[in-house]
Write a protein that holds these residues in place. Structure first.
Motif, PDB file in Angstrom:
ATOM      1  N   ALA A 121     -27.753 -12.047 -16.355  1.00  0.00           N
ATOM      2  CA  ALA A 121     -27.429 -12.313 -17.761  1.00  0.00           C
ATOM      3  C   ALA A 121     -26.108 -13.032 -17.937  1.00  0.00           C
ATOM      4  CB  ALA A 121     -27.418 -10.997 -18.542  1.00  0.00           C
ATOM      5  N   VAL A 122     -25.209 -12.937 -16.984  1.00  0.00           N
ATOM      6  CA  VAL A 122     -23.877 -13.518 -17.148  1.00  0.00           C
ATOM      7  C   VAL A 122     -23.929 -15.037 -17.305  1.00  0.00           C
ATOM      8  CG1 VAL A 122     -23.396 -13.817 -14.664  1.00  0.00           C
ATOM      9  CG2 VAL A 122     -21.514 -13.431 -16.265  1.00  0.00           C
ATOM     10  N   PHE A 123     -24.942 -15.691 -16.748  1.00  0.00           N
ATOM     11  CA  PHE A 123     -24.980 -17.155 -16.796  1.00  0.00           C
ATOM     12  C   PHE A 123     -25.241 -17.676 -18.208  1.00  0.00           C
ATOM     13  CE2 PHE A 123     -26.044 -15.865 -12.482  1.00  0.00           C
ATOM     14  CZ  PHE A 123     -25.032 -16.511 -11.798  1.00  0.00           C
ATOM     15  N   ALA A 124     -25.906 -16.881 -19.036  1.00  0.00           N
ATOM     16  CA  ALA A 124     -26.146 -17.304 -20.418  1.00  0.00           C
ATOM     17  C   ALA A 124     -24.862 -17.299 -21.239  1.00  0.00           C
ATOM     18  CB  ALA A 124     -27.186 -16.391 -21.064  1.00  0.00           C
ATOM     19  N   GLU A 125     -23.831 -16.589 -20.752  1.00  0.00           N
ATOM     20  CA  GLU A 125     -22.549 -16.515 -21.450  1.00  0.00           C
ATOM     21  C   GLU A 125     -21.411 -16.921 -20.519  1.00  0.00           C
ATOM     22  OE1 GLU A 125     -22.164 -13.285 -24.623  1.00  0.00           O
ATOM     23  OE2 GLU A 125     -23.209 -12.243 -22.997  1.00  0.00           O
ATOM     24  N   TRP A 126     -21.670 -17.904 -19.699  1.00  0.00           N
ATOM     25  CA  TRP A 126     -20.740 -18.207 -18.614  1.00  0.00           C
ATOM     26  C   TRP A 126     -19.350 -18.558 -19.110  1.00  0.00           C
ATOM     27  CZ3 TRP A 126     -20.429 -16.854 -13.874  1.00  0.00           C
ATOM     28  CH2 TRP A 126     -19.510 -17.473 -13.028  1.00  0.00           C
ATOM     29  N   ASP A 127     -19.234 -19.415 -20.114  1.00  0.00           N
ATOM     30  CA  ASP A 127     -17.906 -19.823 -20.582  1.00  0.00           C
ATOM     31  C   ASP A 127     -17.145 -18.647 -21.168  1.00  0.00           C
ATOM     32  OD1 ASP A 127     -18.223 -22.441 -19.763  1.00  0.00           O
ATOM     33  OD2 ASP A 127     -18.993 -23.123 -21.695  1.00  0.00           O
ATOM     34  N   ALA A 128     -17.826 -17.805 -21.939  1.00  0.00           N
ATOM     35  CA  ALA A 128     -17.175 -16.623 -22.507  1.00  0.00           C
ATOM     36  C   ALA A 128     -16.764 -15.650 -21.409  1.00  0.00           C
ATOM     37  CB  ALA A 128     -18.102 -15.939 -23.498  1.00  0.00           C
ATOM     38  N   PHE A 129     -17.611 -15.500 -20.426  1.00  0.00           N
ATOM     39  CA  PHE A 129     -17.285 -14.602 -19.317  1.00  0.00           C
ATOM     40  C   PHE A 129     -16.078 -15.098 -18.532  1.00  0.00           C
ATOM     41  CE2 PHE A 129     -17.747 -13.671 -14.757  1.00  0.00           C
ATOM     42  CZ  PHE A 129     -17.600 -12.288 -14.798  1.00  0.00           C
ATOM     43  N   ARG A 130     -16.018 -16.387 -18.283  1.00  0.00           N
ATOM     44  CA  ARG A 130     -14.883 -16.943 -17.546  1.00  0.00           C
ATOM     45  C   ARG A 130     -13.583 -16.794 -18.340  1.00  0.00           C
ATOM     46  NH1 ARG A 130     -13.620 -17.691 -12.933  1.00  0.00           N
ATOM     47  NH2 ARG A 130     -13.147 -19.901 -12.790  1.00  0.00           N
ATOM     48  N   ALA A 131     -13.675 -16.978 -19.657  1.00  0.00           N
ATOM     49  CA  ALA A 131     -12.478 -16.798 -20.485  1.00  0.00           C
ATOM     50  C   ALA A 131     -12.016 -15.346 -20.454  1.00  0.00           C
ATOM     51  CB  ALA A 131     -12.764 -17.240 -21.915  1.00  0.00           C
ATOM     52  N   TRP A 132     -12.941 -14.420 -20.542  1.00  0.00           N
ATOM     53  CA  TRP A 132     -12.594 -12.994 -20.486  1.00  0.00           C
ATOM     54  C   TRP A 132     -12.004 -12.637 -19.121  1.00  0.00           C
ATOM     55  CZ3 TRP A 132     -15.030  -9.390 -17.199  1.00  0.00           C
ATOM     56  CH2 TRP A 132     -14.600  -8.074 -17.356  1.00  0.00           C
ATOM     57  N   SER A 133     -12.653 -13.079 -18.056  1.00  0.00           N
ATOM     58  CA  SER A 133     -12.189 -12.715 -16.716  1.00  0.00           C
ATOM     59  C   SER A 133     -10.820 -13.315 -16.416  1.00  0.00           C
ATOM     60  CB  SER A 133     -13.205 -13.149 -15.659  1.00  0.00           C
ATOM     61  OG  SER A 133     -13.341 -14.558 -15.640  1.00  0.00           O
ATOM     62  N   ALA A 134     -10.541 -14.488 -16.990  1.00  0.00           N
ATOM     63  CA  ALA A 134      -9.237 -15.122 -16.764  1.00  0.00           C
ATOM     64  C   ALA A 134      -8.106 -14.324 -17.397  1.00  0.00           C
ATOM     65  CB  ALA A 134      -9.247 -16.542 -17.312  1.00  0.00           C
TER      66      ALA A 134
END
Length: 289
Positions: free
Chosen positions: A35-48
């Motif tokens: 599921a993470v790939f559908a929200e990849w940009d948001a996930f990367r921003a959160w993880s950063a």
């Protein structure tokens, strides 16, 4: 960042610890690794925004064993596989080096984690170690200079191949012959491209029963990752979470003289610089298999 599938849950690997993403994000992101790939940009921003150092791992992480890991991308919408993408492999397979890349699929049901047992359907199963990339976003006619921005991460794969059925009939049957159960082990995790000094130049190898049978650098590809994404996305829409097996270097068993195939009881160990290792153990087919 290193993303893994730990017993069906998405985790970030920090050192020797695994941090559960759903728990760390307080439910903002799903536990489902796909599921993470559908929200990849948001996930990367959160993880950063987080410190994925040892301090976070100690606070929220849990130890794990690599045997507990599943494929880091467990249910890709599409799996593209590239053949004849290293000049030395083109030569051993009888293709001219300027050949367009052979493109086929491995059906997703063949995917497995980094450590698994593989049942041999015949006596002609071959190895093909490959760098594998996961797509991060919808991709149509991507420009070469933008292609790496469409890659979520790099992992390691084996394109195991049953050569008898592959070469049967009037034309080769690539996809079915490469999609038996556990014929697509991947892992141990997905590593984002920013973790590498140069994601286009990584050492890749595999060894069968302790003998190194393939060894190369991914910079020797005829068509590098950006070029593959350019060519694929001219024809097909690529979806978030798609996988691309990028081709294997020389040294496959079918091209040897005499030919060499995997036997029951043997172990295949594959390695990709900056990513890690796969280990497959092979057993004979069962009587009802």
């Amino acid at each position: 960042m290193r993303l893994a599938n730990l017993r069906g849950r998405l985790v970030v690997v920090a050192g020797a610890m695994a941090v559960d993403v759903a728990e760390a994000s307080e439910g903002r992101f799903s536990a489902d690794p796909q599921a993470v790939f559908a929200e990849w940009d948001a996930f990367r921003a959160w993880s950063a925004s987080l410190d994925w150092s040892a301090s976070l791992a100690l606070a929220r992480g849990k130890p794990f064993a690599v045997e507990e890991l599943g494929p880091p991308v467990p249910r890709p919408p599409q799996v593209f596989a590239i053949g004849i993408n290293y000049a030395a492999h083109a030569s051993e397979a009888g293709y001219p080096p300027e050949s367009a890349p052979v493109t086929f699929t491995k059906f997703p049901g063949c995917l497995a984690g980094p450590v698994c047992e593989v049942e041999l359907p015949s006596g002609t199963v071959d190895w093909e170690v490959e760098m594998v990339v996961a797509v991060s976003r919808d991709t149509v006619r991507v420009r070469r200079e933008d292609a790496w921005d469409h890659v979520a991460g790099i992992t390691l794969g084996q394109d195991l191949s049953e050569r008898t059925s592959q070469l049967a009939g009037a034309k080769p049957q690539f996809s079915l012959a490469k999609s038996f159960p556990n014929f697509g082990p991947t892992g141990p995790w997905l590593v984002t491209p920013d973790e590498f000094d140069d994601p286009s130049d990584l050492a890749i190898s595999c060894a069968l029963s302790g003998e190194t049978v393939q060894s190369a650098r991914t910079s020797a590809m005829i068509y590098d990752v950006p070029e593959l994404l350019v060519r694929l996305s001219r024809v097909c829409r690529l979806f978030p979470g798609d996988l691309v097996f990028t081709g294997t270097p020389s040294g496959v068993g079918n091209a040897r003289s005499p030919k060499r195939f995997i036997r029951p009881g043997e172990e295949l160990v594959s390695e990709l610089e900056g990513v890690g290792r796969l280990t497959q153990r092979f057993v004979a087919a069962t009587a009802d298999g």
